[in-house]
Design an enzyme around this catalytic site. Structure first.
Site, PDB file in Angstrom:
ATOM      1  N   LYS A  84      12.815  -0.819  -2.661  1.00  0.00           N
ATOM      2  CA  LYS A  84      11.556  -0.534  -1.962  1.00  0.00           C
ATOM      3  C   LYS A  84      11.278  -1.613  -0.908  1.00  0.00           C
ATOM      4  CE  LYS A  84       7.262  -1.095  -3.504  1.00  0.00           C
ATOM      5  NZ  LYS A  84       6.153  -1.010  -4.452  1.00  0.00           N
ATOM      6  N   ASP A 102       6.422   4.298  -2.632  1.00  0.00           N
ATOM      7  CA  ASP A 102       5.550   3.518  -3.517  1.00  0.00           C
ATOM      8  C   ASP A 102       4.671   4.498  -4.281  1.00  0.00           C
ATOM      9  OD1 ASP A 102       3.572   4.380  -1.813  1.00  0.00           O
ATOM     10  OD2 ASP A 102       2.706   2.395  -1.474  1.00  0.00           O
TER      11      ASP A 102
END
Ligand code: SF4
Length: 172
Positions: A84, A102
């Protein structure tokens, strides 16, 4: 790297001072480990995060001439940097190679019917098939802000939503 298990507000408070004090990778290695730990203490898990920060700075200096790489696989190798974070940094450096998933992106993608998956890696794959490549950097920002302002986790404000006529989860 600092944001695990804490809030954005908290991280922003800490980094305001941190980024003034530590300007280059060398700066993170020039102080005793305990000093860096103290400087990031308020973000929690400070020992683990300080170790990752110093490891990353070391690798930046040894392998990347002190510069942050823009290649996703290279970013992924830095200590404390998972996919991420690697995706966020690559996109912000103008070289998006994936789509950041997310908590907001995950929720919104599911509500909007863009994915049926739960696993972030699979969600990212679904989104990559749908979103034009030149929008990969921007797209998560759109979902994140929509998630913060309109399609909130507990109470989506479907009546005020600009895409409620397209959304399979709309309540209006
Ligand atoms: S219509 Fe409702 S559920 Fe769908 S995106 Fe908008 S706020 Fe979220």
């Amino acid at each position: 790297m600092l944001s695990a298990q804490t809030t954005d507000v908290n991280v922003n408070r800490v980094t305001e001072r941190l980024f003034r004090k530590y300007r280059r990778p060398e700066d993170y290695l020039a102080v005793p480990a305990e000093e860096l730990e103290r400087d990031i203490y308020a973000t929690g898990f400070f020992r683990q995060k300080a170790r990752a920060l110093r490891g990353t700075m070391q690798m930046l200096l040894e392998e990347f001439d002190g510069e942050v790489p823009t290649d996703l696989d290279e970013l992924d190798r830095l200590p404390g940097v998972a996919r991420k974070t690697a995706n966020v940094v690559a996109a912000e450096l103008g070289n998006p190679q994936g789509i950041v998933v997310d908590t907001h992106v995950r929720r919104l993608s599911q509500r909007l019917g863009l994915t049926r998956n739960e696993d972030p890696v699979k969600i990212e794959r679904d989104l990559q098939r749908l979103v034009p490549r030149d929008q990969w950097g921007l797209f998560p920002h759109l979902l994140i802000w929509h998630g913060r302002r309109v399609c909130e986790a507990r109470r989506p404000r479907c009546e005020d939503c600009a895409v409620n006529d397209l959304c399979p989860s709309s309540r209006v």
